[in-house]
Design a protein around this motif. Structure first.
Motif, PDB file in Angstrom:
ATOM      1  N   ARG A   6     -29.192  43.575  53.277  1.00 17.63           N
ATOM      2  CA  ARG A   6     -28.519  42.402  53.551  1.00 17.63           C
ATOM      3  C   ARG A   6     -29.223  41.462  52.660  1.00 17.63           C
ATOM      4  O   ARG A   6     -30.380  41.503  52.384  1.00 17.63           O
ATOM      5  CB  ARG A   6     -28.223  41.663  54.839  1.00 17.63           C
ATOM      6  N   ARG A   7     -28.667  40.412  51.987  1.00 18.24           N
ATOM      7  CA  ARG A   7     -29.100  39.154  51.485  1.00 18.24           C
ATOM      8  C   ARG A   7     -30.062  38.691  52.581  1.00 18.24           C
ATOM      9  O   ARG A   7     -29.565  38.253  53.503  1.00 18.24           O
ATOM     10  CB  ARG A   7     -28.367  38.346  50.769  1.00 18.24           C
ATOM     11  N   TYR A   9     -30.563  35.471  52.587  1.00 20.83           N
ATOM     12  CA  TYR A   9     -29.843  34.113  52.723  1.00 20.83           C
ATOM     13  C   TYR A   9     -28.677  34.396  53.693  1.00 20.83           C
ATOM     14  O   TYR A   9     -28.384  33.315  54.220  1.00 20.83           O
ATOM     15  CB  TYR A   9     -29.368  33.399  51.634  1.00 20.83           C
ATOM     16  N   GLU A  10     -28.289  35.437  54.135  1.00 17.55           N
ATOM     17  CA  GLU A  10     -27.166  35.749  55.088  1.00 17.55           C
ATOM     18  C   GLU A  10     -27.629  35.379  56.469  1.00 17.55           C
ATOM     19  O   GLU A  10     -28.881  35.586  56.715  1.00 17.55           O
ATOM     20  CB  GLU A  10     -26.606  36.982  54.983  1.00 17.55           C
ATOM     21  N   THR A  97     -33.277  40.990  51.003  1.00 18.59           N
ATOM     22  CA  THR A  97     -33.862  40.627  49.748  1.00 18.59           C
ATOM     23  C   THR A  97     -33.036  39.348  49.478  1.00 18.59           C
ATOM     24  O   THR A  97     -32.008  39.038  49.660  1.00 18.59           O
ATOM     25  CB  THR A  97     -33.623  41.758  48.829  1.00 18.59           C
ATOM     26  N   ALA A  98     -33.809  38.601  48.464  1.00 19.69           N
ATOM     27  CA  ALA A  98     -33.129  37.590  47.662  1.00 19.69           C
ATOM     28  C   ALA A  98     -32.076  37.820  46.726  1.00 19.69           C
ATOM     29  O   ALA A  98     -31.366  37.226  46.062  1.00 19.69           O
ATOM     30  CB  ALA A  98     -34.021  36.537  47.269  1.00 19.69           C
ATOM     31  N   SER A  99     -32.258  39.021  46.276  1.00 19.92           N
ATOM     32  CA  SER A  99     -31.477  39.760  45.075  1.00 19.92           C
ATOM     33  C   SER A  99     -29.982  39.848  45.350  1.00 19.92           C
ATOM     34  O   SER A  99     -29.543  39.871  46.440  1.00 19.92           O
ATOM     35  CB  SER A  99     -31.842  41.343  44.873  1.00 19.92           C
ATOM     36  N   LYS A 100     -29.122  39.301  44.367  1.00 18.84           N
ATOM     37  CA  LYS A 100     -27.909  39.511  44.351  1.00 18.84           C
ATOM     38  C   LYS A 100     -27.205  40.540  44.109  1.00 18.84           C
ATOM     39  O   LYS A 100     -26.139  41.006  44.686  1.00 18.84           O
ATOM     40  CB  LYS A 100     -27.310  38.431  43.346  1.00 18.84           C
ATOM     41  N   ASN A 101     -27.974  41.816  43.382  1.00 19.35           N
ATOM     42  CA  ASN A 101     -27.416  43.035  43.157  1.00 19.35           C
ATOM     43  C   ASN A 101     -28.043  43.824  43.941  1.00 19.35           C
ATOM     44  O   ASN A 101     -28.992  44.583  43.779  1.00 19.35           O
ATOM     45  CB  ASN A 101     -27.642  43.152  41.677  1.00 19.35           C
ATOM     46  N   LEU A 102     -27.257  44.160  45.202  1.00 22.62           N
ATOM     47  CA  LEU A 102     -28.124  44.916  46.133  1.00 22.62           C
ATOM     48  C   LEU A 102     -27.761  46.470  46.018  1.00 22.62           C
ATOM     49  O   LEU A 102     -28.380  47.249  46.302  1.00 22.62           O
ATOM     50  CB  LEU A 102     -27.141  44.776  47.615  1.00 22.62           C
TER      51      LEU A 102
END
Length: 118
Positions: A6-7, A9-10, A97-102
């Motif tokens: 998951r991101r 930030y969620e 992770t902060a990554s947008k592309n999981l």
């Protein structure tokens, strides 16, 4: 073995279990108490060289995954990977992770490796 990605930030969810931050740097704009991170094994992240190579668009995701897996086989990273694998054997683990592309980044490689070891 339950491993999900998951991101960071969620908002945390009760079913996240142990939350493992898999980024080398702390996510921008996120307070530590909001993230509810339980583990932060910085040694599991791709090397700076590999990260730069991949983000520069010089190679495919498949090649990135192959090179990253080779880095994860090194002693320090392998020990950290075993630690997270042990956590996942006891209950749910969420890689954050902060990554947008999981789907095409280091999070997906880690999750696949952890799931395949169950």
């Amino acid at each position: 073995m339950s491993v999900r990605v998951r991101r960071v930030y969620e908002p945390p969810q009760s079913e996240d279990g142990v939350r493992v931050l898999i980024d080398r740097l702390w996510p921008r704009g996120l307070a530590k108490d909001e993230a509810r991170v339980d583990e932060w094994p910085k040694g599991l992240t791709p090397s700076a060289e590999l990260r730069r190579w991949y983000h520069a668009g010089e190679g495919s995701y498949e090649e990135f995954a192959r090179r990253y897996e080779a880095e994860l086989a090194e002693p320090e990273a392998a020990e950290l990977l075993d630690r997270v694998r042990g956590l996942a054997a006891k209950g749910p683990v969420t890689l954050v992770t902060a990554s947008k592309n999981l789907e095409q980044g280091h999070a997906s490689v880690l999750a696949r490796l952890l799931r395949s070891e169950s």
